[in-house]
Design a protein around this motif. Structure first.
Motif, PDB file in Angstrom:
ATOM      1  N   VAL A 396       0.856  -1.186   0.000  1.00 51.72           N
ATOM      2  CA  VAL A 396       0.000   0.000   0.000  1.00 51.72           C
ATOM      3  C   VAL A 396       0.891   1.235   0.000  1.00 51.72           C
ATOM      4  CG1 VAL A 396      -1.774   1.288   1.240  1.00 51.72           C
ATOM      5  CG2 VAL A 396      -1.849  -1.223   1.194  1.00 51.72           C
ATOM      6  N   PHE A 397       0.589   2.150  -0.925  1.00 42.92           N
ATOM      7  CA  PHE A 397       1.372   3.382  -1.055  1.00 42.92           C
ATOM      8  C   PHE A 397       0.450   4.570  -0.823  1.00 42.92           C
ATOM      9  CE2 PHE A 397       3.000   6.769  -3.999  1.00 42.92           C
ATOM     10  CZ  PHE A 397       4.080   7.121  -3.219  1.00 42.92           C
ATOM     11  N   HIS A 398       0.765   5.349   0.212  1.00 41.82           N
ATOM     12  CA  HIS A 398      -0.007   6.545   0.532  1.00 41.82           C
ATOM     13  C   HIS A 398       0.594   7.721  -0.232  1.00 41.82           C
ATOM     14  CE1 HIS A 398      -2.183   4.469   3.766  1.00 41.82           C
ATOM     15  NE2 HIS A 398      -1.023   3.870   4.009  1.00 41.82           N
ATOM     16  N   GLY A 399       0.228   7.810  -1.480  1.00 41.44           N
ATOM     17  CA  GLY A 399       0.845   8.795  -2.357  1.00 41.44           C
ATOM     18  C   GLY A 399       0.545  10.216  -1.991  1.00 41.44           C
ATOM     19  N   GLU A 400      -0.625  10.489  -1.428  1.00 38.96           N
ATOM     20  CA  GLU A 400      -0.977  11.853  -1.090  1.00 38.96           C
ATOM     21  C   GLU A 400      -0.098  12.398   0.021  1.00 38.96           C
ATOM     22  OE1 GLU A 400      -5.045  14.445  -0.258  1.00 38.96           O
ATOM     23  OE2 GLU A 400      -5.035  12.264  -0.001  1.00 38.96           O
ATOM     24  N   GLN A 401       0.393  11.507   0.877  1.00 35.19           N
ATOM     25  CA  GLN A 401       1.239  11.923   1.988  1.00 35.19           C
ATOM     26  C   GLN A 401       2.720  11.806   1.648  1.00 35.19           C
ATOM     27  OE1 GLN A 401       0.107   9.706   5.442  1.00 35.19           O
ATOM     28  NE2 GLN A 401      -2.064  10.265   5.314  1.00 35.19           N
ATOM     29  N   GLU A 402       3.098  10.735   0.932  1.00 35.44           N
ATOM     30  CA  GLU A 402       4.522  10.486   0.666  1.00 35.44           C
ATOM     31  C   GLU A 402       5.022  11.199  -0.577  1.00 35.44           C
ATOM     32  OE1 GLU A 402       5.558   6.365   0.833  1.00 35.44           O
ATOM     33  OE2 GLU A 402       3.982   5.917   2.285  1.00 35.44           O
ATOM     34  N   GLY A1198      18.419  18.994  -3.337  1.00 36.92           N
ATOM     35  CA  GLY A1198      18.318  18.626  -1.927  1.00 36.92           C
ATOM     36  C   GLY A1198      17.611  19.685  -1.110  1.00 36.92           C
ATOM     37  N   VAL A1199      17.927  20.933  -1.395  1.00 34.83           N
ATOM     38  CA  VAL A1199      17.267  22.028  -0.665  1.00 34.83           C
ATOM     39  C   VAL A1199      15.780  22.062  -0.984  1.00 34.83           C
ATOM     40  CG1 VAL A1199      17.136  24.535  -0.441  1.00 34.83           C
ATOM     41  CG2 VAL A1199      19.365  23.401  -0.469  1.00 34.83           C
ATOM     42  N   LEU A1200      15.442  21.886  -2.252  1.00 35.04           N
ATOM     43  CA  LEU A1200      14.029  21.879  -2.630  1.00 35.04           C
ATOM     44  C   LEU A1200      13.287  20.723  -1.970  1.00 35.04           C
ATOM     45  CD1 LEU A1200      14.277  22.763  -6.433  1.00 35.04           C
ATOM     46  CD2 LEU A1200      13.554  24.248  -4.560  1.00 35.04           C
ATOM     47  N   ILE A1206       9.587  20.476   4.710  1.00 39.45           N
ATOM     48  CA  ILE A1206       9.227  21.508   5.691  1.00 39.45           C
ATOM     49  C   ILE A1206       7.789  21.981   5.469  1.00 39.45           C
ATOM     50  CG2 ILE A1206       9.717  23.871   6.430  1.00 39.45           C
ATOM     51  CD1 ILE A1206      12.676  23.270   5.905  1.00 39.45           C
ATOM     52  N   ARG A1207       7.422  22.163   4.203  1.00 39.02           N
ATOM     53  CA  ARG A1207       6.044  22.567   3.918  1.00 39.02           C
ATOM     54  C   ARG A1207       5.057  21.490   4.353  1.00 39.02           C
ATOM     55  NH1 ARG A1207       8.338  24.681  -0.956  1.00 39.02           N
ATOM     56  NH2 ARG A1207       7.761  22.754  -2.032  1.00 39.02           N
ATOM     57  N   ASP A1208       5.446  20.244   4.151  1.00 41.86           N
ATOM     58  CA  ASP A1208       4.562  19.155   4.582  1.00 41.86           C
ATOM     59  C   ASP A1208       4.416  19.147   6.103  1.00 41.86           C
ATOM     60  OD1 ASP A1208       3.063  16.630   3.920  1.00 41.86           O
ATOM     61  OD2 ASP A1208       4.645  15.766   5.177  1.00 41.86           O
ATOM     62  N   HIS A1209       5.552  19.344   6.816  1.00 37.48           N
ATOM     63  CA  HIS A1209       5.483  19.426   8.272  1.00 37.48           C
ATOM     64  C   HIS A1209       4.644  20.626   8.719  1.00 37.48           C
ATOM     65  CE1 HIS A1209       8.072  16.091   8.662  1.00 37.48           C
ATOM     66  NE2 HIS A1209       9.223  16.709   8.389  1.00 37.48           N
ATOM     67  N   ASP A1210       4.808  21.723   8.012  1.00 36.94           N
ATOM     68  CA  ASP A1210       4.027  22.908   8.361  1.00 36.94           C
ATOM     69  C   ASP A1210       2.534  22.646   8.164  1.00 36.94           C
ATOM     70  OD1 ASP A1210       3.926  25.877   8.971  1.00 36.94           O
ATOM     71  OD2 ASP A1210       2.973  25.848   6.992  1.00 36.94           O
ATOM     72  N   ARG A1211       2.195  21.960   7.067  1.00 39.32           N
ATOM     73  CA  ARG A1211       0.789  21.625   6.832  1.00 39.32           C
ATOM     74  C   ARG A1211       0.252  20.724   7.936  1.00 39.32           C
ATOM     75  NH1 ARG A1211      -1.581  17.334   4.704  1.00 39.32           N
ATOM     76  NH2 ARG A1211       0.448  16.430   4.162  1.00 39.32           N
TER      77      ARG A1211
END
Length: 1258
Positions: A396-402, A1198-1200, A1206-1211
């Motif tokens: 199972v692949f949670h594409g929306e999150q990963e 790598g920075v991107l 970081i954006r995912d963590h912020d969300r």
């Protein structure tokens, strides 16, 4: 039976394919004419009424008129048939839709298509796609299912397909199986492939193969594809479709239109696609299926309806792994919930047999939630439970999150999980590694498997190493060798033969090996046919003779013969030691011996390969694999000689290659190896001049006793010869024991006044008997004719204490000769130092050759008397004797030198252009000598003698090629002579055109052949230089002369009168002829000369230095006495070499054989210099702008990636904050409500909400 038919079909198609293609509808139609004989379609022949249809349609979707009969009963009785079945109610007919598909308005690229029955064996289709359609064999197959019809696909799923799936397919060389229609997920996959094709390079596009497995009945405008003879191409128009049919997607490279007899219905392709996936999963990766693993097949589920559950269950029963995108839609979400369910089975250890009733109820509840309108609910639950029992094949692949990053790693883990279930004995890391090799994911292998956490053994890497070698993955080869694989244990003779057997049949090396194999097989067959009457001969004939020279029968002997053809006589045959053959035996005898060896136990195949790095290096060079060959060159020893050997092999292969692209690639790689040899030798020369000299003349045991100078000569490595180190060695050989700064006039003066050599006029090096660390010389003193000339002075070699230790062994080996040297008087020693130097031999030959030409000219002009008894004169006899000595020298060069066979020596002699000139001059002289002895042919002999004098005189050009100023000009002159031949071709065409017209217009009748030749060719040629007989061409200036128009008188010999009828046309043709020849052609010749001069002038010095080596070698081996006195040296050679059997010391001056410690020291020193060069090149490459941009790009990526995380963590934090706010509000409301009620009594009020706000703000 089906398999035999499919095999014959593929063989026929392959044969047609080799024959070449043609225009659409003609040649390709003929090529695929066998497809309808093998491939069938399905047509519904029995009408089974669809009760739910108001139009009276059959359950197949067709009208009653299209059916042959109406079903009234089944096989079990007279009951009415209510269910349509494809196998019972449809029949197979030859297919009528196949060929190539051209989408209108979508470019010129064509797609292959084929209408086939759903019962077609998958092996036929797979062989058709790979062998005839030319699709490359996949390293992975991803089958994308689900999301049918007009179902809306979520944006993050589109992102996964575009950035994840297609990129993973490009990096792994995968096939993507889709529905092939412009609907749902298939449309999204097609758009992703199309976007990738627009953004990627041409090479990358070839790696992304999309194949549509489509129901024939759902294809819109399918009648456009119908053609019983095949369509090449069929023009297909994409239009807006209804809900019953859909247009084909033009992003697919091939379409398999599966026909089960139905129209407008789905599901007919499911069984065929499952069988095809199962068949491919049992094929092996790599060239000719030579990989160590089977082709991985992975099914990918996106959304989907209830029909997808049966599809999943059928594939899981065939052990096909699945990747489910959680959150993409109904079926995917339901499977995710079932697979990730924490509910355990009813009984411990019975997980694969039964589940608990509670779990069944839970699954039933989930099914009702996701599929509330499903009619066959219990069947759906049973299918879900069956899937649950094989849940270890589902990832199972949670594409929306990963996200879509590293999607190929997700595919890799999903396949490894499935392979671990199928083979409990297999190591997970080994299977992952094999998949990484198959997909060429070196980054994954370094990060996951070779990070220091796993201790790899040799047995673990053996199969993967073979896979990487065969499929040209040099980065993995380097990685394996650096992490535990011992190449000495890996490469046996048997494995080396298997590597050569795995060559692609399109390679030139494979074709050449097959020719040699066929020769050996034919010889073995002829011997067996002669001995057929012997006991057991029929069994031997049946077991040993294979008329179809299979690649698996290749042996090292065929490789040796191929290398011998490419390298020539430079080195001894390869692998003869392993085969137990004598290098001096003939080819036919060696063939017989090899056949005997191969008919036995072949014990040599279990032996370790001698020099494995060199063997792999040659194997890679023969395939023109640049990166692989460079790596093996770095690992192999004798880097200079190896690079020159590769240069020779590649340049010989390029002469035999017909394909322009491959030819240019071979030439480019050959030049790269020549540059490497030059760069490494430059490092060696800067480090130690003396050792670099030894490196040039050291005989290599790995390369069959070849030396760097010999290999560079054979490889035509002019750049290598132009290096100062090579020229310095040649100069040392050329001057012998004399100083290189000696003026030429001193040599000439000493040549005519020999006592001057005992004065200080010429500076010599110290005598050889005074062996000092500062000045030591090598020479042998057993030769009178000059075979003991010094190779080079060891005075330049002794530079440190280590070399002094090496010199001690050298002193002991030369002890005997040194004792002889010490007894030789100074007068004899100085005499030998002067006369045995190659420069002295050259000078003597030049002076004597000038004297020979003077004598020849005098005899020809003054003293050429009549035939006997009046002549010849005494000087003419001297001339005859002189030429006889020249003939003796040519015989010595041809038959009495070297260790080659007689025919090889003759071939080597005749290949030299100046030897051809010498042979021509000698043959002309013999012809002139014979003719001048008879009165009737005396004048012929004199004429031939005059022409022969010209040939002897032109021989001076070669003599002066050694001159530094004249040598390059001679090179330019030789190039210009080739330009003259092209000019003469154009001139001859124009000359003949004008000459014939001129003769026909001026003279109406003149049958005299001699005059015709003169007027057609000679006169027009003289017109170019201004000699125009105007009195014969212009009517106003015609002179009266005795001529006639009478044909009889003309035939009797009278002069014909010129015709005045078309005199004006003759003048016009003369003007045009002179304009074209004197202006156009002459200026063309001048332009060609100017271009040749400017092109060669910049490299003429390199060409001259290369030719200088050949001249130095020639005079180094020549006797010191010049003709005619050379006859004494020939007699001495005959007595010493062939009667007394004393070997020549000169044969060792250009080839030194080092053994033991000295050879080891030299190899180590050369390897160190090579490493220094590679380190400097790597440092320079790292500091280049391109490398800096690449490193910057990696850092930016790598920075991107970190910013995306970081954006995912912020969300997630914002989501968590929202939930916390809601909880706080709910708790505040509960607190307030409880305070206002009488349920809880308290003495103090609750804390205010502002405290929480302040806490959150801080």
């Amino acid at each position: 039976m089906i398999f035999r038919r499919s095999t014959s079909m593929v063989a026929q198609l392959e044969k047609d394919r080799e024959g070449g293609g043609g225009k659409a509808g003609t040649k390709k139609d003929k090529d695929q004419s066998s497809i309808p004989k093998i491939i069938n379609k399905r047509v519904c022949t029995t009408f089974v009424e669809n009760t739910l249809s108001n139009d009276g349609l059959c359950q197949c979707g067709g009208v009653r008129e299209l059916h042959d009969s109406v079903a009234t009963g089944d096989y079990f009785g007279a009951a009415i048939v209510t269910q349509w079945d494809s196998r019972q109610h449809s029949s197979e007919y030859p297919t009528d839709a196949f060929g190539e598909l051209e989408f209108a308005g979508a470019g010129r690229r064509h797609s292959h298509f084929l209408r086939l029955s759903c019962d077609t064996p998958p092996n036929i289709i797979y062989n058709l796609m790979t062998a005839h359609w030319g699709l490359p064999s996949p390293n992975l197959v991803v089958s994308v299912v689900g999301g049918e019809g007009h179902e809306k696909i979520k944006p993050w799923v589109r992102d996964i397909l575009r950035k994840g799936l297609v990129r993973a397919a490009q990096s792994t060389g995968a096939w993507i199986l889709t529905g092939g229609l412009k609907e749902g997920v298939s449309r999204c996959v097609g758009e992703a492939v199309k976007d990738h094709g627009a953004a990627a390079s041409t090479v990358s596009q070839k790696k992304v193969i999309a194949i549509g497995v489509t129901p024939w009945g759902l294809v819109h405008n399918r009648q456009q594809l119908v053609n019983t003879q095949g369509s090449f191409p069929a023009r297909y128009y994409v239009q807006n479709t209804t809900h019953d049919t859909y247009s084909l997607d033009n992003s697919c490279q091939a379409f398999l239109l599966v026909d089960n007899g139905s129209i407008g219905q789905r599901g007919g392709e499911t069984v065929f696609q499952v069988n095809l996936e199962d068949y491919i999963s049992h094929q092996r990766t790599g060239i000719w299926g030579s990989g160590s693993i089977e082709i991985p097949v992975l099914c990918m589920l996106i959304s989907g309806e209830t029909r997808m559950l049966e599809r999943i269950d059928t594939s899981l029963k065939k052990a096909t792994p699945w990747l489910v995108l959680a959150g993409s839609g109904k079926a995917a979400d339901f499977i995710t919930a079932v697979v990730l369910s924490p509910t355990p089975p009813a009984a411990d250890g019975e997980a694969d047999k039964s589940v608990s009733a509670e779990f069944c109820d839970w699954v039933r509840e989930k099914a009702r939630k996701h599929f509330p309108a499903e009619a066959e609910f219990e069947k759906l639950v049973d299918t879900a439970l069956s899937i649950y029992q094989r849940r270890d094949l589902i990832t199972v692949f949670h594409g929306e999150q990963e996200g879509s990053d590293d999607f190929d790693t997700i595919l890799l883990k999903a396949l490894v999980r499935a392979s671990k279930r199928l083979s409990s004995m297999a190591s997970e890391c080994i299977e992952e590694l094999k998949l990484a090799v198959a997909w060429n994911r070196i980054d994954t292998a370094k990060a996951e498997f070779f990070n220091g956490d796993i201790q790899w053994k040799y047995e673990d890497l053996e199969d993967s190493m073979t896979d990487a070698l065969i499929n040209n993955k040099p980065q993995f080869v380097r990685l394996f060798c650096e992490n535990g694989l011992n190449i000495l244990n890996y490469l046996t003779n048997n494995r080396l033969e298997s590597l050569y057997s795995s060559l692609s049949d399109s390679l030139l090396a494979y074709i050449l090996l097959q020719r040699r194999l066929s020769e050996r097989k034919s010889l073995a067959g002829s011997h067996l046919s002669v001995d057929r009457a012997a006991p057991g001969a029929m069994e031997t004939l049946h077991m040993e003779v294979n008329t179809s020279a299979s690649a698996m029968d290749l042996s090292l002997f065929e490789v040796s013969r191929l290398l011998q053809d490419l390298l020539g006589d430079v080195c001894e045959p390869f692998y003869y030691g392993a085969l137990g053959l004598d290098p001096r035996m003939g080819t036919r005898r060696a063939l017989k011996q090899v056949n005997k060896i191969l008919q036995g136990e072949c014990a040599y195949r279990n032996q370790q390969c001698h020099s494995p790095w060199a063997a792999l290096f040659i194997w890679a060079v023969l395939q023109n694999r640049s990166e692989m060959a460079i790596y093996f060159w770095e690992m192999a020893g004798e880097s200079v000689l190896s690079a020159l050997g590769a240069c020779k092999i590649l340049r010989e292969l390029s002469k035999l290659e017909n394909e322009t692209e491959s030819k240019l690639a071979m030439k480019k790689l050959a030049q790269r190896f020549e540059n490497l040899a030059n760069d490494v030798f430059a490092e060696c020369y800067q480090s130690s001049e003396s050792r670099s000299f030894t490196l040039l003349i050291r005989k290599s045991p790995v390369w069959g006793g070849a030396t760097c100078l010999e290999m560079a000569t054979a490889a035509d490595a002019r750049l290598f010869f132009s290096h100062d180190g090579v020229q310095s060695l040649l100069s040392a050989i050329w001057w012998g024991d004399m100083e290189r700064s000696t003026e030429v006039w001193k040599l000439i003066l000493s040549f005519f006044m020999p006592p001057l050599i005992y004065t200080d006029l010429i500076s010599f090096r110290e005598p050889e008997e005074e062996i000092k660390p500062s000045a030591v010389h090598i020479r042998d003193n057993d030769s009178v004719e000059g075979n003991d000339a010094t190779v080079f002075s060891i005075a330049d070699i002794i530079q440190n204490e280590e070399e002094m230790e090496e010199l001690k062994t050298l002193k002991e080996n030369l002890k005997g000769s040194m004792q002889t040297n010490s007894k030789r008087p100074f007068i004899v020693s100085r005499w030998r130092q002067f006369w045995y130097a190659p420069v002295t031999s050259f000078l003597g030959n030049v002076l004597m050759y000038f004297l020979f030409l003077c004598l020849f000219a005098y005899v020809l002009l003054v003293d050429f008397k009549r035939p006997p008894p009046d002549g010849p004169s005494s000087l003419e006899f001297v001339l005859y004797f002189w030429v006889f000595t020249l003939v003796c020298e040519e015989i010595r060069q041809t038959f009495l030198g070297g260790s080659l066979f007689l025919l090889q020596r003759m071939k080597k002699y005749i290949q030299d252009h100046w030897n051809k000139c010498d042979l021509t001059a000698i043959l002309l002289f013999l012809l002139a000598l014979i003719c001048r002895m008879f009165p009737w042919s005396f004048n012929v002999g004199r004429a031939v003698m005059a022409i022969d004098y010209m040939v002897f005189t032109l021989r001076l050009i070669h003599i002066f090629a050694i001159h530094k100023q004249l040598g390059p000009k001679i090179i330019i002159l030789g190039k210009m002579v080739k330009d003259v031949f092209f000019f003469l071709f154009f001139l001859g065409v124009w000359l003949m055109a004008y000459g014939v017209a001129h003769q026909a217009l001026l003279f109406s009748y003149d049958p005299r052949s001699k005059w015709i030749f003169r007027r057609v060719f000679y006169r027009p040629y003289m017109h170019i230089f201004g000699q125009i007989p105007i009195h014969e061409m212009d009517t106003d200036k015609l002179e009266e002369r005795n001529c006639t128009y009478n044909h009889s008188e003309i035939e009797a010999g009278a002069e014909p009168c010129p015709s005045t009828y078309a005199n004006w046309l003759v003048v016009i043709l003369l003007v045009i002829y002179l304009l074209f020849t004197n202006i156009v052609l002459v200026n063309l010749l001048i332009a060609m000369f100017s271009y040749t001069f400017s092109k060669v002038q910049g490299h003429s010095d390199i060409y001259w230095k290369f030719q200088r080596y050949n001249l130095i070698v020639e005079y180094h081996y020549r006797p010191c006495l010049a003709p005619p006195f050379i006859i004494f040296s020939h007699l001495h050679i005959l007595i010493k070499r062939h009667i007394r059997q004393i070997p020549s010391a000169k044969s060792q001056h250009f080839a030194v054989e080092l053994q033991g410690r000295k050879a080891s020291h030299l190899n180590t020193w050369e390897a160190v210099q090579k490493e220094n060069l590679l380190s400097a090149q790597n440092k320079q490459q790292r500091e280049s702008d391109t490398s800096r941009l690449q490193r910057t790009s990696v850092k930016v990526d790598g920075v991107l990636k970190q910013m995306a995380e970081i954006r995912d963590h912020d969300r997630r934090l914002r989501l968590l904050e929202t939930q916390l706010d809601y909880c706080c509000s709910a708790l505040s409301w509960m607190t307030e409500a409880m305070c206002q009620s009488n349920v809880v009594t308290t003495n103090r009020p609750p804390k205010l909400h502002k405290d929480v706000t302040q806490l959150s703000s801080t």
